[in-house]
Design a protein around this motif. Structure first.
Motif: not given
Length: 347
Positions: A40, A46-47, A80-81, A83-84, A88, A125
């Protein structure tokens, strides 16, 4: 814009593991196998990268980029991480207009709050609906065990963060254990061994490499006799390389492996007597990355007296089992409740 309807071959099964995330797509099989790592950008949030590219950044990122594993012992440590990361991965295999059902594998020891968090992560997601299946059940299905029959099956899934064990009969789990010990604990044990015996600090990637090269559960099973490991001496701070032998690594792995074996013995003690004879005849089936450790099957056989088999592709067994469960989505909807599995995360 009208979204496409859900068609056969579009649903996904996700083995969201501490070490790796494996995605199975109905009609195609395994379509993604990536480390469960996210890089991150701390400034933008942002990723920056996910999967293998992010894994290569662990411990090597510049100040503004942080690479982490958002799951610990099979549990979401950073929602949160996660989920991202999951978003992806799902977009990689399903496109941006994802509106499909997703089955996610989870450890049996999760609390209801933790189970809800996994469902919410999948929905956020982009999944149309999300359902859960326990890893042990998915592993048994993926290994081809007769889970619907009256005969009992025993599966042991040693993953990166947990070891899942269950006795299964008539389509359900009779008794189970979820132990927070897995492949990363084996790596940690090697790190501690080198620190205690050689006063040297080594990284977990070095420890994992040594485990793969010369790790074993019993004498005489290591692939090679010795391997080099690079690190930094605690006293001087100087960089150096030392050589570890197979006996060193086996000694380091002894404690976490004994915890897994002890948990299995306790599970056997809890197994109803009428199912014990089935297990005595059919034995144990090993799945998960830990099943690849040389001598592990022989260790379990020696400690329990049971025959021990291993799935030919243990790293993907759970995902393949969850993929097979996609054919039973209607039953999952009835058992879990359509309302809870389909609800959206509150913003």
């Amino acid at each position: 814009m009208r979204l496409p309807s859900l068609a056969a071959g579009t649903d996904l099964a996700v083995d969201l593991g501490t070490a790796n995330t494996v995605v199975f797509r109905r009609g195609e099989g395994i379509v993604l196998f990536e480390p469960s790592v996210v890089a991150m950008d701390e400034q933008s949030g942002q990723v920056y990268a996910v999967g293998e590219k992010a894994r290569q950044m662990l411990g090597r990122t510049p100040a503004t980029i942080v690479a982490t594993r958002p799951l610990r012992h099979g549990v979401i440590a950073d929602f949160e991480t996660t989920e991202q990361m999951l978003g992806q991965f799902i977009r990689l295999v399903g496109g941006r207009g994802l509106r499909r059902a997703v089955i996610v594998c989870v450890p049996s020891g999760l609390t209801q709050v933790e189970r809800d968090a996994v469902v919410e992560a999948a929905l956020s997601a982009g999944a149309r609906e999300a359902h859960l299946i326990e890893e042990a059940m998915a592993g048994a299905i993926g290994a081809g065990l007769p889970v619907e029959d009256a005969v009992a099956s025993l599966v042991v899934d040693v993953g990166g963060g947990t070891s899942e064990m269950a006795v299964i009969a008539l389509g359900g789990i009779v008794v189970s254990t979820s132990l927070p010990v897995g492949g990363y604990d084996l790596d940690d044990a090697i790190v501690r061994f080198v620190q205690d015996h050689h006063r040297m600090l080594v990284g977990h990637e070095q420890a994992e490499r040594v485990k793969i090269e010369i790790g074993s559960a019993l004498p005489g099973h290591a692939r090679v006799a010795q391997a080099e490991v690079a690190g930094r001496y605690m006293s001087t701070g100087m960089l150096a390389r030392i050589t570890l032998g197979e006996d060193d690594v086996r000694q380091a792995l002894e404690r976490p492996l004994s915890r897994i074996v002890s948990a299995l013995k306790e599970l056997l003690e809890q197994t109803p007597a009428q199912l014990a004879s089935d297990i005595a005849d059919r034995g144990v089936t090993l799945v998960g990355g830990g099943a690849l450790l040389p001598g592990f099957a022989e260790l379990i056989h020696g400690e329990t007296g049971l025959p021990v088999g291993r799935d030919p592709e243990p790293l993907t067994t759970v995902a393949r089992g969850a993929g097979a469960a996609l054919e039973e989505l209607d039953a999952l909807r009835r058992s879990q409740g359509r309302g809870r599995s389909s609800r959206r995360r509150r913003r």
